[in-house]
Design a protein around this motif. Structure first.
Motif, PDB file in Angstrom:
ATOM      1  N   LYS A  47       0.600  -0.815  -0.118  1.00  0.00           N
ATOM      2  CA  LYS A  47       0.129   0.398  -0.399  1.00  0.00           C
ATOM      3  C   LYS A  47       0.469   1.467  -0.023  1.00  0.00           C
ATOM      4  CE  LYS A  47      -0.668   0.248   4.903  1.00  0.00           C
ATOM      5  NZ  LYS A  47      -1.953  -0.409   5.978  1.00  0.00           N
ATOM      6  N   ASP A  48       1.944   1.711   0.360  1.00  0.00           N
ATOM      7  CA  ASP A  48       2.851   2.794   0.581  1.00  0.00           C
ATOM      8  C   ASP A  48       4.029   2.567   0.101  1.00  0.00           C
ATOM      9  OD1 ASP A  48       4.114   0.291   1.755  1.00  0.00           O
ATOM     10  OD2 ASP A  48       4.348   1.648   4.190  1.00  0.00           O
ATOM     11  N   LYS A  49       4.129   1.162  -1.479  1.00  0.00           N
ATOM     12  CA  LYS A  49       5.716   0.498  -1.864  1.00  0.00           C
ATOM     13  C   LYS A  49       4.927   1.322  -3.165  1.00  0.00           C
ATOM     14  CE  LYS A  49       7.692  -2.008   1.282  1.00  0.00           C
ATOM     15  NZ  LYS A  49       6.044  -1.492   2.647  1.00  0.00           N
ATOM     16  N   SER A  50       6.256   2.464  -3.719  1.00  0.00           N
ATOM     17  CA  SER A  50       6.451   2.213  -5.700  1.00  0.00           C
ATOM     18  C   SER A  50       7.825   1.882  -6.147  1.00  0.00           C
ATOM     19  CB  SER A  50       6.550   4.562  -5.309  1.00  0.00           C
ATOM     20  OG  SER A  50       8.037   4.105  -4.753  1.00  0.00           O
ATOM     21  N   LEU A  51       8.305   1.319  -5.700  1.00  0.00           N
ATOM     22  CA  LEU A  51       9.137   0.351  -5.845  1.00  0.00           C
ATOM     23  C   LEU A  51       9.546  -0.766  -4.650  1.00  0.00           C
ATOM     24  CD1 LEU A  51      11.114  -0.301  -8.136  1.00  0.00           C
ATOM     25  CD2 LEU A  51      13.335   1.517  -7.152  1.00  0.00           C
ATOM     26  N   VAL A  52       9.509  -2.094  -5.390  1.00  0.00           N
ATOM     27  CA  VAL A  52       9.998  -3.441  -5.012  1.00  0.00           C
ATOM     28  C   VAL A  52      11.026  -3.853  -5.695  1.00  0.00           C
ATOM     29  CG1 VAL A  52       9.090  -5.016  -3.527  1.00  0.00           C
ATOM     30  CG2 VAL A  52       7.645  -2.908  -3.677  1.00  0.00           C
ATOM     31  N   TYR A  53      11.911  -4.184  -5.391  1.00  0.00           N
ATOM     32  CA  TYR A  53      12.772  -5.428  -5.848  1.00  0.00           C
ATOM     33  C   TYR A  53      12.832  -6.641  -4.759  1.00  0.00           C
ATOM     34  CZ  TYR A  53      16.355  -1.986  -7.558  1.00  0.00           C
ATOM     35  OH  TYR A  53      17.225  -1.052  -8.174  1.00  0.00           O
ATOM     36  N   ILE A  54      12.303  -7.544  -5.684  1.00  0.00           N
ATOM     37  CA  ILE A  54      11.655  -9.205  -6.037  1.00  0.00           C
ATOM     38  C   ILE A  54      13.082 -10.011  -6.608  1.00  0.00           C
ATOM     39  CG2 ILE A  54      10.395 -10.813  -5.915  1.00  0.00           C
ATOM     40  CD1 ILE A  54       8.138  -9.112  -6.341  1.00  0.00           C
ATOM     41  N   TYR A  55      13.425 -10.964  -5.099  1.00  0.00           N
ATOM     42  CA  TYR A  55      14.818 -11.362  -5.570  1.00  0.00           C
ATOM     43  C   TYR A  55      14.617 -13.019  -5.308  1.00  0.00           C
ATOM     44  CZ  TYR A  55      17.327  -7.503  -4.275  1.00  0.00           C
ATOM     45  OH  TYR A  55      18.233  -6.031  -4.518  1.00  0.00           O
ATOM     46  N   HIS A  56      14.755 -13.463  -6.875  1.00  0.00           N
ATOM     47  CA  HIS A  56      14.336 -14.605  -7.024  1.00  0.00           C
ATOM     48  C   HIS A  56      15.805 -15.331  -7.442  1.00  0.00           C
ATOM     49  CE1 HIS A  56      12.625 -17.977 -10.003  1.00  0.00           C
ATOM     50  NE2 HIS A  56      11.959 -17.687  -9.706  1.00  0.00           N
ATOM     51  N   ASP A  57      16.254 -16.948  -7.032  1.00  0.00           N
ATOM     52  CA  ASP A  57      16.977 -17.530  -7.212  1.00  0.00           C
ATOM     53  C   ASP A  57      17.040 -18.589  -7.294  1.00  0.00           C
ATOM     54  OD1 ASP A  57      16.512 -18.690  -5.013  1.00  0.00           O
ATOM     55  OD2 ASP A  57      18.494 -18.293  -4.063  1.00  0.00           O
ATOM     56  N   THR A  58      15.721 -19.121  -7.929  1.00  0.00           N
ATOM     57  CA  THR A  58      15.739 -20.878  -8.890  1.00  0.00           C
ATOM     58  C   THR A  58      17.345 -21.103  -9.614  1.00  0.00           C
ATOM     59  OG1 THR A  58      12.840 -20.452  -8.119  1.00  0.00           O
ATOM     60  CG2 THR A  58      14.075 -22.258  -9.491  1.00  0.00           C
TER      61      THR A  58
END
Length: 245
Positions: A99-110
Protein backbone atom coordinates in the motif's frame (compact mmCIF):
# COMPACT_ATOMS: atom_id res chain seq x y z
CA UNK A 1 19.61 -14.03 -21.86
CA UNK A 2 18.19 -17.12 -23.57
CA UNK A 3 16.04 -17.81 -20.50
CA UNK A 4 14.93 -14.17 -20.71
CA UNK A 5 13.77 -14.74 -24.28
CA UNK A 6 11.67 -17.70 -23.16
CA UNK A 7 10.26 -15.66 -20.27
CA UNK A 8 9.12 -12.88 -22.61
CA UNK A 9 7.30 -15.43 -24.77
CA UNK A 10 5.62 -16.96 -21.70
CA UNK A 11 4.44 -13.56 -20.45
CA UNK A 12 3.08 -12.54 -23.83
CA UNK A 13 1.13 -15.79 -24.15
CA UNK A 14 -0.97 -14.83 -21.11
CA UNK A 15 -4.23 -13.52 -22.54
CA UNK A 16 -5.25 -11.83 -19.28
CA UNK A 17 -2.08 -9.71 -19.17
CA UNK A 18 -2.75 -6.38 -20.89
CA UNK A 19 0.12 -4.72 -22.73
CA UNK A 20 3.25 -6.44 -24.00
CA UNK A 21 6.59 -7.54 -22.58
CA UNK A 22 9.68 -6.52 -24.55
CA UNK A 23 13.29 -7.69 -24.35
CA UNK A 24 16.40 -5.53 -24.09
CA UNK A 25 19.86 -6.24 -22.68
CA UNK A 26 22.53 -4.92 -20.34
CA UNK A 27 26.15 -5.81 -19.61
CA UNK A 28 26.79 -7.29 -16.17
CA UNK A 29 29.77 -6.61 -13.94
CA UNK A 30 33.09 -8.38 -14.15
CA UNK A 31 33.46 -10.67 -12.21
CA UNK A 32 29.99 -11.73 -13.36
CA UNK A 33 28.89 -12.98 -9.94
CA UNK A 34 26.01 -12.21 -7.58
CA UNK A 35 27.61 -9.87 -5.06
CA UNK A 36 28.92 -7.50 -7.74
CA UNK A 37 25.83 -7.68 -9.95
CA UNK A 38 23.26 -7.24 -7.18
CA UNK A 39 25.09 -4.23 -5.73
CA UNK A 40 25.34 -2.61 -9.15
CA UNK A 41 21.59 -2.92 -9.69
CA UNK A 42 20.85 -0.92 -6.53
CA UNK A 43 20.65 2.90 -6.60
CA UNK A 44 24.08 4.12 -5.58
CA UNK A 45 26.43 7.06 -5.46
CA UNK A 46 29.51 4.89 -5.13
CA UNK A 47 30.37 1.19 -5.25
CA UNK A 48 33.39 -0.16 -3.41
CA UNK A 49 35.00 -3.53 -2.75
CA UNK A 50 36.45 -4.18 0.70
CA UNK A 51 37.26 -7.44 2.49
CA UNK A 52 35.52 -9.49 -0.23
CA UNK A 53 32.33 -7.46 0.11
CA UNK A 54 30.75 -5.08 -2.38
CA UNK A 55 29.45 -1.96 -0.64
CA UNK A 56 26.90 0.60 -1.83
CA UNK A 57 27.70 4.01 -0.39
CA UNK A 58 29.72 2.23 2.30
CA UNK A 59 26.89 -0.15 3.26
CA UNK A 60 26.86 -3.95 3.00
CA UNK A 61 24.71 -5.52 0.28
CA UNK A 62 24.99 -9.21 1.26
CA UNK A 63 21.47 -9.89 2.52
CA UNK A 64 17.98 -8.93 1.41
CA UNK A 65 17.56 -7.09 4.73
CA UNK A 66 20.65 -4.98 4.01
CA UNK A 67 19.55 -4.27 0.44
CA UNK A 68 16.11 -3.29 1.77
CA UNK A 69 17.78 -0.78 4.09
CA UNK A 70 19.74 0.74 1.18
CA UNK A 71 16.55 1.14 -0.86
CA UNK A 72 14.58 2.54 2.09
CA UNK A 73 17.32 5.13 2.68
CA UNK A 74 16.56 6.51 -0.80
CA UNK A 75 12.79 6.62 -0.33
CA UNK A 76 10.23 5.42 2.20
CA UNK A 77 8.38 3.81 -0.69
CA UNK A 78 11.32 1.61 -1.80
CA UNK A 79 11.82 -1.92 -0.47
CA UNK A 80 13.39 -5.32 -1.12
CA UNK A 81 11.92 -8.76 -0.45
CA UNK A 82 12.54 -12.36 -1.49
CA UNK A 83 10.32 -14.17 -3.99
CA UNK A 84 9.30 -16.75 -1.37
CA UNK A 85 8.28 -14.09 1.15
CA UNK A 86 6.10 -12.09 -1.22
CA UNK A 87 4.56 -15.04 -3.04
CA UNK A 88 3.30 -16.70 0.14
CA UNK A 89 1.44 -13.59 1.28
CA UNK A 90 -2.35 -13.72 1.31
CA UNK A 91 -4.40 -11.19 -0.63
CA UNK A 92 -4.83 -8.97 2.45
CA UNK A 93 -1.17 -9.30 3.47
CA UNK A 94 -0.08 -8.41 -0.03
CA UNK A 95 -2.31 -5.35 -0.16
CA UNK A 96 -1.08 -4.21 3.24
CA UNK A 97 2.57 -4.70 2.25
CA UNK A 98 2.27 -2.87 -1.07
CA UNK A 99 0.00 0.00 0.00
CA UNK A 100 2.88 2.43 0.64
CA UNK A 101 5.37 1.05 -1.91
CA UNK A 102 6.31 2.64 -5.23
CA UNK A 103 9.32 0.41 -6.05
CA UNK A 104 10.00 -3.13 -4.82
CA UNK A 105 12.99 -5.32 -5.66
CA UNK A 106 11.97 -9.01 -5.57
CA UNK A 107 14.89 -11.45 -5.39
CA UNK A 108 14.43 -14.82 -7.08
CA UNK A 109 17.21 -17.44 -7.19
CA UNK A 110 15.79 -20.71 -8.52
CA UNK A 111 18.38 -21.04 -11.31
CA UNK A 112 21.39 -19.99 -9.25
CA UNK A 113 20.35 -22.26 -6.40
CA UNK A 114 20.15 -25.28 -8.71
CA UNK A 115 23.46 -24.42 -10.38
CA UNK A 116 25.28 -24.19 -7.07
CA UNK A 117 23.69 -27.19 -5.35
CA UNK A 118 22.38 -29.60 -7.99
CA UNK A 119 23.89 -28.99 -11.41
CA UNK A 120 21.96 -31.82 -13.05
CA UNK A 121 18.69 -29.88 -12.63
CA UNK A 122 19.74 -26.58 -14.22
CA UNK A 123 17.61 -27.00 -17.36
CA UNK A 124 14.55 -27.99 -15.34
CA UNK A 125 15.19 -25.05 -13.02
CA UNK A 126 15.18 -22.64 -15.95
CA UNK A 127 11.67 -23.80 -16.83
CA UNK A 128 10.65 -23.65 -13.18
CA UNK A 129 11.99 -20.10 -12.85
CA UNK A 130 9.93 -18.96 -15.82
CA UNK A 131 6.79 -20.53 -14.35
CA UNK A 132 7.43 -18.93 -10.94
CA UNK A 133 8.05 -15.43 -12.32
CA UNK A 134 4.98 -15.55 -14.54
CA UNK A 135 2.93 -16.78 -11.56
CA UNK A 136 4.15 -13.91 -9.36
CA UNK A 137 3.41 -11.31 -12.02
CA UNK A 138 -0.05 -12.86 -12.36
CA UNK A 139 -0.63 -12.72 -8.62
CA UNK A 140 0.43 -9.07 -8.32
CA UNK A 141 -1.50 -8.10 -11.44
CA UNK A 142 -4.71 -9.85 -10.46
CA UNK A 143 -4.59 -8.86 -6.78
CA UNK A 144 -3.34 -5.28 -6.98
CA UNK A 145 -3.55 -4.38 -10.70
CA UNK A 146 0.21 -3.67 -10.72
CA UNK A 147 1.18 -3.46 -14.37
CA UNK A 148 4.75 -2.15 -14.49
CA UNK A 149 7.52 -4.73 -14.06
CA UNK A 150 11.22 -4.93 -14.90
CA UNK A 151 12.75 -8.41 -14.85
CA UNK A 152 16.52 -8.68 -15.07
CA UNK A 153 19.46 -10.70 -13.76
CA UNK A 154 22.62 -9.92 -11.81
CA UNK A 155 24.67 -12.19 -14.10
CA UNK A 156 24.33 -14.89 -16.73
CA UNK A 157 25.81 -18.37 -16.79
CA UNK A 158 27.35 -21.10 -18.90
CA UNK A 159 26.06 -24.66 -18.56
CA UNK A 160 27.76 -27.66 -20.16
CA UNK A 161 26.18 -31.09 -19.92
CA UNK A 162 29.26 -32.99 -20.99
CA UNK A 163 32.27 -33.81 -18.83
CA UNK A 164 34.84 -31.01 -18.67
CA UNK A 165 38.17 -32.02 -20.19
CA UNK A 166 41.31 -31.51 -18.07
CA UNK A 167 42.84 -29.49 -20.89
CA UNK A 168 40.25 -26.77 -20.17
CA UNK A 169 41.51 -26.26 -16.60
CA UNK A 170 44.35 -24.04 -15.40
CA UNK A 171 46.01 -26.40 -12.93
CA UNK A 172 48.53 -24.06 -11.27
CA UNK A 173 46.25 -21.39 -9.79
CA UNK A 174 45.87 -22.74 -6.25
CA UNK A 175 49.64 -22.74 -5.75
CA UNK A 176 50.01 -19.09 -6.76
CA UNK A 177 48.65 -17.71 -3.48
CA UNK A 178 45.59 -15.81 -4.73
CA UNK A 179 43.17 -14.96 -1.95
CA UNK A 180 40.11 -14.08 -4.02
CA UNK A 181 39.40 -16.41 -6.93
CA UNK A 182 36.96 -18.94 -8.32
CA UNK A 183 36.71 -21.13 -11.39
CA UNK A 184 36.09 -18.19 -13.71
CA UNK A 185 37.90 -15.18 -12.20
CA UNK A 186 40.70 -13.90 -9.97
CA UNK A 187 40.59 -10.51 -8.25
CA UNK A 188 44.07 -9.05 -7.80
CA UNK A 189 45.64 -5.86 -6.49
CA UNK A 190 48.82 -4.81 -8.17
CA UNK A 191 50.69 -6.29 -11.09
CA UNK A 192 49.96 -10.01 -10.72
CA UNK A 193 49.69 -11.79 -14.05
CA UNK A 194 48.61 -15.26 -15.15
CA UNK A 195 49.63 -16.71 -18.50
CA UNK A 196 46.94 -17.22 -21.13
CA UNK A 197 44.34 -14.96 -19.49
CA UNK A 198 42.71 -11.57 -19.97
CA UNK A 199 43.00 -8.83 -17.34
CA UNK A 200 40.59 -5.93 -16.84
CA UNK A 201 40.57 -2.99 -14.44
CA UNK A 202 37.58 -2.90 -12.09
CA UNK A 203 37.17 0.83 -12.65
CA UNK A 204 33.40 0.74 -12.27
CA UNK A 205 34.16 0.56 -8.53
CA UNK A 206 35.36 4.15 -8.40
CA UNK A 207 38.79 4.42 -6.83
CA UNK A 208 39.24 0.64 -6.62
CA UNK A 209 42.82 -0.40 -7.42
CA UNK A 210 41.86 -4.00 -8.16
CA UNK A 211 41.76 -5.84 -11.46
CA UNK A 212 40.05 -9.04 -12.52
CA UNK A 213 41.77 -11.84 -14.41
CA UNK A 214 39.61 -14.23 -16.45
CA UNK A 215 40.52 -17.37 -18.42
CA UNK A 216 40.28 -17.56 -22.17
CA UNK A 217 36.98 -18.73 -23.66
CA UNK A 218 35.19 -21.22 -21.44
CA UNK A 219 38.33 -22.50 -19.70
CA UNK A 220 38.44 -22.69 -15.91
CA UNK A 221 40.79 -22.17 -13.00
CA UNK A 222 41.11 -25.31 -10.92
CA UNK A 223 39.63 -24.89 -7.45
CA UNK A 224 38.48 -27.40 -4.86
CA UNK A 225 34.74 -27.62 -4.27
CA UNK A 226 31.96 -26.08 -6.29
CA UNK A 227 30.44 -27.20 -9.55
CA UNK A 228 32.08 -27.13 -12.95
CA UNK A 229 29.15 -27.67 -15.33
CA UNK A 230 27.29 -24.53 -14.19
CA UNK A 231 29.74 -21.63 -14.13
CA UNK A 232 29.79 -17.85 -14.11
CA UNK A 233 32.15 -15.06 -13.15
CA UNK A 234 34.00 -14.85 -16.45
CA UNK A 235 33.77 -12.69 -19.55
CA UNK A 236 31.83 -14.83 -22.03
CA UNK A 237 28.73 -13.34 -23.67
CA UNK A 238 26.54 -15.86 -21.82
CA UNK A 239 27.90 -14.65 -18.47
CA UNK A 240 27.94 -10.91 -19.20
CA UNK A 241 24.89 -10.17 -21.38
CA UNK A 242 21.75 -10.25 -19.26
CA UNK A 243 18.12 -9.59 -20.19
CA UNK A 244 16.02 -6.57 -19.30
CA UNK A 245 12.33 -7.37 -19.72
Amino acid sequence: YEVGEDLVKAINLKDNFKGKATLDYQISTLPSITMFGMASLLPNRALSYENKQVLVDGKSTKSTIERNAILASRSDGYAAITYDDIYKKTRDELRNYMKDKSLVYIYHDTIDNAGEHDETNVFLSCDKAIEEIVALIGKLYNTLQISNYIVTSDHGFVYRNKKIDESSKYSNISSMGFDDFSQRYIVVKGQEEVNFTNKFEMNYLGNCNSSVIVPYGYDMFKKSGGGIQYIHGGASLQELITPII
